[in-house]
Scaffold this motif. Structure first.
Motif, PDB file in Angstrom:
ATOM      1  N   PHE A  31     -67.733  23.785 -77.593  1.00 46.39           N
ATOM      2  CA  PHE A  31     -67.722  23.693 -76.136  1.00 46.39           C
ATOM      3  C   PHE A  31     -66.526  22.845 -75.706  1.00 46.39           C
ATOM      4  O   PHE A  31     -66.393  21.691 -76.126  1.00 46.39           O
ATOM      5  N   PHE A  69     -64.904  32.817 -75.540  1.00 44.04           N
ATOM      6  CA  PHE A  69     -65.160  33.115 -74.136  1.00 44.04           C
ATOM      7  C   PHE A  69     -64.345  32.187 -73.235  1.00 44.04           C
ATOM      8  O   PHE A  69     -64.163  31.015 -73.547  1.00 44.04           O
ATOM      9  N   GLY A  70     -63.847  32.732 -72.137  1.00 48.24           N
ATOM     10  CA  GLY A  70     -63.238  31.914 -71.105  1.00 48.24           C
ATOM     11  C   GLY A  70     -61.750  31.685 -71.223  1.00 48.24           C
ATOM     12  O   GLY A  70     -61.226  30.763 -70.591  1.00 48.24           O
ATOM     13  N   LEU A 101     -77.818  31.599 -73.803  1.00 48.73           N
ATOM     14  CA  LEU A 101     -77.302  30.451 -74.565  1.00 48.73           C
ATOM     15  C   LEU A 101     -78.386  29.418 -74.815  1.00 48.73           C
ATOM     16  O   LEU A 101     -78.398  28.763 -75.859  1.00 48.73           O
ATOM     17  N   ASP A 102     -79.318  29.280 -73.865  1.00 45.73           N
ATOM     18  CA  ASP A 102     -80.387  28.303 -74.051  1.00 45.73           C
ATOM     19  C   ASP A 102     -81.304  28.666 -75.214  1.00 45.73           C
ATOM     20  O   ASP A 102     -81.972  27.806 -75.797  1.00 45.73           O
ATOM     21  N   PHE A 158     -64.391  26.204 -70.404  1.00 46.41           N
ATOM     22  CA  PHE A 158     -64.923  26.210 -69.048  1.00 46.41           C
ATOM     23  C   PHE A 158     -64.420  24.976 -68.304  1.00 46.41           C
ATOM     24  O   PHE A 158     -63.785  24.088 -68.898  1.00 46.41           O
ATOM     25  N   GLU A 193     -71.674  24.925 -66.035  1.00 43.89           N
ATOM     26  CA  GLU A 193     -71.508  26.365 -66.263  1.00 43.89           C
ATOM     27  C   GLU A 193     -72.288  26.828 -67.498  1.00 43.89           C
ATOM     28  O   GLU A 193     -72.690  27.995 -67.581  1.00 43.89           O
ATOM     29  N   LEU A 194     -72.516  25.934 -68.461  1.00 50.24           N
ATOM     30  CA  LEU A 194     -73.135  26.359 -69.721  1.00 50.24           C
ATOM     31  C   LEU A 194     -74.562  26.875 -69.556  1.00 50.24           C
ATOM     32  O   LEU A 194     -74.905  27.926 -70.117  1.00 50.24           O
ATOM     33  N   GLU A 254     -75.783  28.449 -67.319  1.00 50.61           N
ATOM     34  CA  GLU A 254     -75.751  29.726 -66.630  1.00 50.61           C
ATOM     35  C   GLU A 254     -75.361  30.883 -67.548  1.00 50.61           C
ATOM     36  O   GLU A 254     -75.452  32.048 -67.150  1.00 50.61           O
ATOM     37  N   VAL A 255     -74.933  30.577 -68.770  1.00 45.84           N
ATOM     38  CA  VAL A 255     -74.552  31.630 -69.722  1.00 45.84           C
ATOM     39  C   VAL A 255     -75.828  32.308 -70.222  1.00 45.84           C
ATOM     40  O   VAL A 255     -76.692  31.655 -70.820  1.00 45.84           O
ATOM     41  N   PRO A 256     -75.989  33.608 -70.006  1.00 52.18           N
ATOM     42  CA  PRO A 256     -77.217  34.300 -70.403  1.00 52.18           C
ATOM     43  C   PRO A 256     -77.514  34.159 -71.895  1.00 52.18           C
ATOM     44  O   PRO A 256     -76.644  34.416 -72.733  1.00 52.18           O
ATOM     45  N   PHE A 263     -66.494  28.326 -76.277  1.00 52.41           N
ATOM     46  CA  PHE A 263     -66.645  28.419 -74.827  1.00 52.41           C
ATOM     47  C   PHE A 263     -65.644  27.479 -74.154  1.00 52.41           C
ATOM     48  O   PHE A 263     -65.687  26.265 -74.373  1.00 52.41           O
TER      49      PHE A 263
END
Length: 207
Positions: A123, A31-32, A84-85, A72, A77-78, A80-82, A70
């Motif tokens: 990351f 991603f990214g 990911l938590d 970024f 920003e992390l 906020e990634v749907p 990822f």
């Protein structure tokens, strides 16, 4: 490499010996990045997985993707990634620690019942330092550091990569160790220091 050189590569800062390799094929997703960088990352994954004899697939039956990258600009920003938590435990406190340390990279591993690697998150906060690193070098370095559970201090003083002419390559002894680590006779994980002896016995053959 003999066992005295191999053992420190899997001995963590607290003195614990912890070895793990992937226990399933890699199913990567990135991603990214733009298309040209994506192809560089995929090339690095293919090169290292071929060295290890590790299969790369489109989809992991349990997780969908199990090798997630990822790229970024800021750690904030992390969170906020749907979703990911739900994949990375304690994501918000982790991000806070990484921000406080001014870190520009971090890897999170998850393990299966046999303690082999089943998932890895890479990351990369593209600060000025990482932005100055050639994409090929950055991608190869991250794949190498993700293909095994190295010690947290394994490459603090010396990179797993080397420069040959104008090309950045994997150090031959590290390549031989990765190949040896994926010998199917060996277990996917070990916390016994004697595992370094078993790896050393296979490195000579791998080289």
């Amino acid at each position: 490499m003999d066992h005295s050189e191999i053992e420190p590569l899997f001995t963590r800062g607290d003195g614990a010996f912890v070895f793990a390799r992937w226990g399933r094929p890699m199913a990567p997703v990135v991603f990214g990045v733009q298309e040209e960088t994506l192809s560089v990352v995929k090339g690095a994954i293919e090169a290292v997985s071929n060295l290890a004899g590790l299969e790369v697939v489109e989809t992991d039956p349990e997780l969908g993707s199990n090798f997630m990258w990822f790229f970024f600009s800021e750690w904030d920003e992390l969170p906020e990634v749907p979703g990911l938590d739900g994949l990375v435990p304690d994501l918000v406190p982790l991000v806070a620690r990484l921000k406080a340390a001014d870190a520009n990279q971090y890897r999170v591993f998850r393990f299966d019942e046999a303690e082999a690697i089943k998932c890895c998150f890479v990351f990369l906060r593209m600060d000025q330092h990482l932005s100055d690193v050639p994409a090929e070098t950055l991608a190869l370095s991250q794949v190498v550091q993700s293909v095994l559970l190295w010690s947290d201090v394994a490459f603090r003083d010396r990179s797993p990569l080397a420069v040959a002419g104008d090309v950045t390559v994997l150090r031959p002894e590290i390549g031989a160790l990765i190949r040896a680590a994926y010998d199917p006779v060996l277990p996917g994980a070990s916390m016994d220091k004697t595992h370094a002896l078993r790896l050393a016995a296979r490195v000579g053959v791998a080289q």
